[in-house]
Structure formats: C-alpha cells, structure tokens
Design a protein around this motif. Structure first.
Motif, PDB file in Angstrom:
ATOM      1  N   LYS A  54      -7.779   1.485   3.715  1.00 46.59           N
ATOM      2  CA  LYS A  54      -7.655   2.933   3.888  1.00 46.59           C
ATOM      3  C   LYS A  54      -7.110   3.275   5.271  1.00 46.59           C
ATOM      4  O   LYS A  54      -7.164   2.472   6.209  1.00 46.59           O
ATOM      5  N   LEU A  89      -6.262   1.889  -1.398  1.00 45.44           N
ATOM      6  CA  LEU A  89      -6.244   0.535  -1.933  1.00 45.44           C
ATOM      7  C   LEU A  89      -4.860  -0.077  -1.801  1.00 45.44           C
ATOM      8  O   LEU A  89      -3.833   0.608  -1.948  1.00 45.44           O
ATOM      9  N   ARG A 143      -6.727  -6.300  -5.777  1.00 49.69           N
ATOM     10  CA  ARG A 143      -6.792  -5.024  -5.058  1.00 49.69           C
ATOM     11  C   ARG A 143      -7.761  -5.157  -3.898  1.00 49.69           C
ATOM     12  O   ARG A 143      -8.859  -5.712  -4.042  1.00 49.69           O
ATOM     13  N   ARG A 159       0.865  -1.190   0.000  1.00 46.69           N
ATOM     14  CA  ARG A 159       0.000   0.000   0.000  1.00 46.69           C
ATOM     15  C   ARG A 159       0.897   1.235   0.000  1.00 46.69           C
ATOM     16  O   ARG A 159       1.105   1.868   1.030  1.00 46.69           O
ATOM     17  N   THR A 199      -2.471  -3.820  -2.751  1.00 42.91           N
ATOM     18  CA  THR A 199      -2.376  -4.989  -3.624  1.00 42.91           C
ATOM     19  C   THR A 199      -1.952  -6.192  -2.796  1.00 42.91           C
ATOM     20  O   THR A 199      -0.940  -6.135  -2.089  1.00 42.91           O
ATOM     21  N   ALA A 236      -9.343  -3.076  -0.209  1.00 42.59           N
ATOM     22  CA  ALA A 236      -9.488  -1.807   0.512  1.00 42.59           C
ATOM     23  C   ALA A 236      -8.632  -1.838   1.776  1.00 42.59           C
ATOM     24  O   ALA A 236      -8.696  -2.784   2.558  1.00 42.59           O
TER      25      ALA A 236
END
Length: 306
Positions: free
Chosen positions: A274, A258, A270, A253, A260, A272
């Motif tokens: 955050k 997002l 991908r 990240r 990987t 989430a």
C-alpha cells in the motif's frame, strides 16, 4: 490541555510547559526524543497532525517552527514570538509546542528552539516541504542527529535529489526513500527465492517520481546492472522488472494496496504494497537515528543514461 502565549520568550514557554505538565500530572520521562517540524503556516496543520500520530509509537516533544516573515519593508516588520502548547490528550503521546516566529525572528530560530529541546535526548528535524539546501549546516538542522526532507513535496523532485546528493551529510534522509522500504524488502525477498544473476532491470512510474529514481539507483548500485526508467500514468511506482536468464522477476502494482509478485518457476502471488501515510513514514524514520548508508549510496549513485 492547551495554552496560548502571545509576544513571549523561550523562557516563558518552558515555564508554561512545566506548569501544564504539573496541572495534568504528566511527566517528561516517557518521551524519547525531540521532533522539530520546520514549516510554514500553509503546511503546518497537516505536518503537526502527522507528527502527532507518529508520536503514538515514539513519544516525543514536537516543536513546530512556523516562520511567518512577512514580505514587508524591514522597518514595518513586527518581530515577536507566539506559542501554543498542547499537553495531555491534545498532544498524542507527548507534547506539542507550536512556535510562530514573526518578522526578523524567523531568521533566528536556533536560539529560540535550543532551550526547548528535551535534555539528553536525540533531536530529529523534519522539513515537510521547502528545506534548506544544506540541512546539516542549517541552524535547526545542526541541532539534529537525523534530518528528514521530502523531494516529493517540491516543484522539481529530481533536482531536489541532485541538491541532496551534493550536500549529503550522515544523518540525512528523505521520505522519497522511506516510501521505498516495502518495495526494497519485496524485491530482496524475491531474489532470495530465486538467487540468479540479474542482467537488466526496468522501473516504471509516473513522470519525475523521486522514489522511482532512488529505487533505480539502488538497483544499479546493488545489482551492478543498468536500470531503464519508463514513464507511466502512475500512480507513483507501478512496476519493477528484473531480467534474468530464467525469465523476469516482476512486481506489478497498477493501483490499490495489493501488488502481484511474479517469480520464474513459481505461481504468481498477491502481496500487500500500500501507499503509506506521512505519519507512517515519519514513524519509520523515528525508529532509527543512525546514518543510513544505503540511502547515501543510492542518492549519490551516478545517474545512468536512460
């Protein structure tokens, strides 16, 4: 509805709360806990706003204890209690009590706060910035079942972790640990997909990031393998690599919301991941009031040479 009281007492604050609730027809029965926010004037606005947003998921009475002991000779200090009460639409999903303790009263917050706690309800204490060395023995921390600090908000984050480890008591936690929940969940899910022995690991992050250090310690404890720390430009944690005989399990990240996820033998995907707001972190902590033994193990994990 807002009410301001100057040079007041806890008894008068309680009476004003009752009167305000009656005026707007708001009972206390929906509130599930008391959240003590112990702060200074500089951090009070942001902390109370975050607590108010969190209260929409966990209706509570928020008591912000704002200590305003002036750096003046003792004989010149004015000792008094000022209060601001917010009930109804001005207080999220509960009540907000701002207590400004002036002079010598700043060192005697316990007796001021005790009469204002919701009866027969859990108490959570949160220090948004500077926290006492031993929160469980602090006069306000001793009133709480759960005590929240934030190593990220101090000048020496890794030193703060050492202090927390030495003084740890069941019920302690830190927002540096709370920030790791999505990372820990993602890494655990990746290992469930590919249950192979991990022979090494790397955590990459900005310098002296307390969440990265706790993540490394957690991995060392759970995987029983050394974890190397690598400094990057950030922000915060940028990559975690788990070394296996089949290849690396990797979460990247570099920035944004997002990440990987790479697992050997599977296509990259991908996910989430955050950076969450303080309100979201506090809301998560208010969901559990028992001792977090996983945090305790990670916090007290011996720091490996790296």
């Amino acid at each position: 509805m807002k009410t301001e009281l100057t040079d007041t007492t806890s008894s008068r604050v309680n009476s004003a709360l009752v009167a305000a609730r009656r005026a707007i027809g708001s009972p206390t029965t929906g509130m599930v806990l008391t959240l003590l926010v112990v702060t200074d004037e500089e951090n009070a606005y942001d902390a109370v706003r975050a607590a108010s947003e969190a209260s929409r998921q966990h209706p509570c009475r928020i008591i912000a204890v704002i200590k305003r002991s002036a750096h003046r000779p003792r004989r010149l200090r004015e000792t008094r209690l000022d209060a601001e009460l917010r009930v109804g639409s001005d207080a999220g999903a509960g009540e907000i009590v701002l207590l400004r303790l002036h002079g010598d009263l700043a060192g005697e917050a316990g007796p001021v706060v005790l009469p204002l706690l919701l009866p027969d309800a859990p108490v959570v204490a949160w220090w948004p910035a500077d926290a006492p060395v031993d929160t469980a023995r602090d006069e306000l921390g001793a009133l709480a079942q759960r005590r929240i600090t934030d190593a990220y908000a101090v000048a020496d984050p890794l030193g703060a972790l050492a202090t927390r480890a030495a003084a740890y008591a069941p019920g302690d936690t830190d927002l540096a640990w709370t920030r790791l929940t999505p990372w820990r969940s993602l890494l655990a899910a990746a290992l469930d997909q590919r249950p192979v022995p991990v022979t090494g690991a790397v955590v990459e992050s900005e310098v002296e990031n307390p969440s990265a250090e706790l993540l490394a310690r957690w991995l060392e404890h759970r995987l029983d393998t050394p974890v190397r720390r690598v400094v990057t430009e950030g922000p915060v944690i940028t990559r975690v690599r788990l070394v296996t005989a089949e290849g690396e399990i990797r979460v990247d990240r570099p920035e944004g919301a997002l990440a990987t996820l790479a697992v050997p033998g599977r296509p990259d995907r991908r996910v989430a991941l955050k950076i969450r707001t303080t309100a979201e972190l506090i809301a998560e902590e208010l969901r559990r009031l028992d001792a977090d033994e996983t945090y305790a193990h990670a916090l007290r994990q011996p720091v490996s040479q790296h």
